[in-house]
Design a protein around this motif. Sequence first.
Motif, PDB file in Angstrom:
ATOM      1  N   GLN A 579      41.132  51.812  36.548  1.00 44.80           N
ATOM      2  CA  GLN A 579      42.524  52.263  36.486  1.00 44.80           C
ATOM      3  C   GLN A 579      42.772  53.493  37.368  1.00 44.80           C
ATOM      4  OE1 GLN A 579      44.799  50.562  34.677  1.00 44.80           O
ATOM      5  NE2 GLN A 579      46.491  51.873  35.332  1.00 44.80           N
ATOM      6  N   GLN A 582      43.078  52.493  41.061  1.00 48.49           N
ATOM      7  CA  GLN A 582      44.213  51.660  41.449  1.00 48.49           C
ATOM      8  C   GLN A 582      45.333  52.470  42.104  1.00 48.49           C
ATOM      9  OE1 GLN A 582      45.529  49.343  38.096  1.00 48.49           O
ATOM     10  NE2 GLN A 582      43.503  48.409  37.768  1.00 48.49           N
ATOM     11  N   SER A 624      46.616  45.212  39.660  1.00 45.18           N
ATOM     12  CA  SER A 624      46.307  45.381  38.240  1.00 45.18           C
ATOM     13  C   SER A 624      44.939  44.772  37.983  1.00 45.18           C
ATOM     14  CB  SER A 624      47.370  44.705  37.362  1.00 45.18           C
ATOM     15  OG  SER A 624      47.427  43.311  37.630  1.00 45.18           O
ATOM     16  N   ALA A 626      40.941  45.236  35.596  1.00 44.03           N
ATOM     17  CA  ALA A 626      39.987  46.159  34.994  1.00 44.03           C
ATOM     18  C   ALA A 626      38.599  45.797  35.484  1.00 44.03           C
ATOM     19  CB  ALA A 626      40.058  46.089  33.470  1.00 44.03           C
TER      20      ALA A 626
END
Length: 659
Positions: A579, A582, A624, A626
């Motif tokens: 995150q 990103q 997006s 993980a």
Amino acid sequence: MKLIWLLTVAMAGVAALIALPGVLAEPGAAVPDLTWLALVPLFALAEVVVVHLPTQRNAHGHTLREIPAVLGLTFLMPQQYVTAYVLGAVVGLVVAARMRGAKLAFNTALFALEAALGALAYHAILQGADPLSLTGWMAVLVAVLLTDLISAAAVTTAISLTERAFDGEVLHEALRWGSAAAFINTCVALLVATLVLVQPSALPLLGVVVVLLVIGYRHYISLFRGHARTQLLYRFVDRTSSAGSPEEIVEIVVREAAALMHAERAYLVEFLDDHRVRCSSLVHDTLRTESLDLGGQSAWWLRSLDGDVVRHESPGRPGHREAPAPAQEPTLMSVPREGLAASLRGGGSTRYVLVVCDRTFEKESFGSEDVQVFEALAAHAGVAVERARSVGDLEALAEQLESARDAALAASNAKSMFLANMSHEIRTPLTTVLAASELLEDTELDELQGKLLERLQLSGGLLLSLVESLLDFSRIESGHTTLHEAEFDLPAMVRDIVDASLPRARRQGLVLEWAMEPGTPRLVTGDRTRVVQVLNNLVDNALKFTPHGGVRVDVRPYCDDGDRGVQLVVADTGIGIDQDDQATIFEAFRQVDGSSTRQYAGTGLGLAICKQLAELMGGTISVSGAPGEGSTFTLRLPLTADPAPAAADSDPSRQVAAH
């Protein structure tokens, strides 16, 4: 000062022309008697009240001087009235104000002119009638009002000559309030005169009324003066708040300090070090700033650095002769007749001192109330100067930042031009090397030569890709990239990209598929080349960072707040992105793993170019996902579409797969 002396001589001459004929005609009429001896101290007492009442303009304030004037007009001969008026008023000035020199001469001539004209007007109207009759009352009122107007006109002229500008405030004050005060005082004086003639035993009761009037005058004028000074302080704060530069602030501080304190000179002193100061003052209504070397000199205003307001009086003040006028223009280091000095609070690390010197012609010496007002003025000035310094520092910093920004932009442009030129120059011989390697591949090579040639072609391809990326990045950054709008087949474009990537997907054992949702237009208008470049980069990245699983490309329409377009989604089952990373993955030369031992090679320019091209086309790109769950890149472009829906081959069930 020469003009003041000329005015003094002119007033004395007019008074003599009026009074001397009567004295010469009746010499015995000017001989003092008991009434004259009683009224002289009364005139002196009235002038003491003039000095000690805190009026805004003490030399012509609203006082009880009309009472002895009315009594003198009523009970004295004209010649006696003039001498009693002048002698008593002068004694009052000498005793109460310690006045000497030009000021005393001016006031003496003014008193003589007032008394002579007042007596002349009174007796011209009275014509021998009863002083307590209606005619006598009218004669007294006219004489007193005439005296007040003469006083206001003379003092206004003196102030204008001293300050080299007409001061209508004095005349306006006399006309507005002086007439009313003179009328009230004259009525009280007529009451005193009536009691003297009719019932002298009631005079002690009248003394109570006079005392109450003095107290009332003092309270009223004190409030009036406080209000006037408060208004001046408000004006000072307002003007300094609206000033646009430090120089303007300094000029306002110097100008307003001189005006508020009725001083002939004002200085703002800035201490550069222990021996040098920068002095700002108004010379001929123009701000002049000069540096002075103290050189061990000990000026009286230096004591204000201890924090208290310093009040200075020269030896020519009370009990001594008035100091003579200086032979040359006075300066900061000159010894003034009187002065005030205060250090500015809130001046930061720099020390400032505000100095005012020598009150203007019509003012008395600096008093305790003036010290309080000057202390408040210095506090406001300190805040204003500190604010000006802060604004000046911010403006200087802004100029430095602007220069730094311009230098950075110039460096960036130079870098972009360098990259573009060097990329072009490198690509030309590199293309030749790759072409030569392809020709070499067609010749007879042994096993080792074949392996070396394979490495050469692989490294050359990577180098060519890097050069192309650098060239694209530099062109976009320098603003030389243009879009070419044209209609193209959207599903055919996506299919071509997927088909071109199928061999690579098969080698890696990955699934590569694509689908188009119903309602997505088939024909759209945009820059096909740039769309292909972005989508192809996203698919290559997805295959690169996906060790197992697959990659899927979805094409669907979108409509947000009236904006319509096409959304291209590239999803993979690869390593994913944290995150925190990103938010920075689309920055130039930024990689999730930037270490020298990273597993995946690359320059970090691919996604930066994708973002720049997407924004150039009016779209957006986002990510997006993980770590361990894969990543999803969404490209949204406002491609204008043909209203006709997609063809049958865009059905979502139609997929291209590679195993």
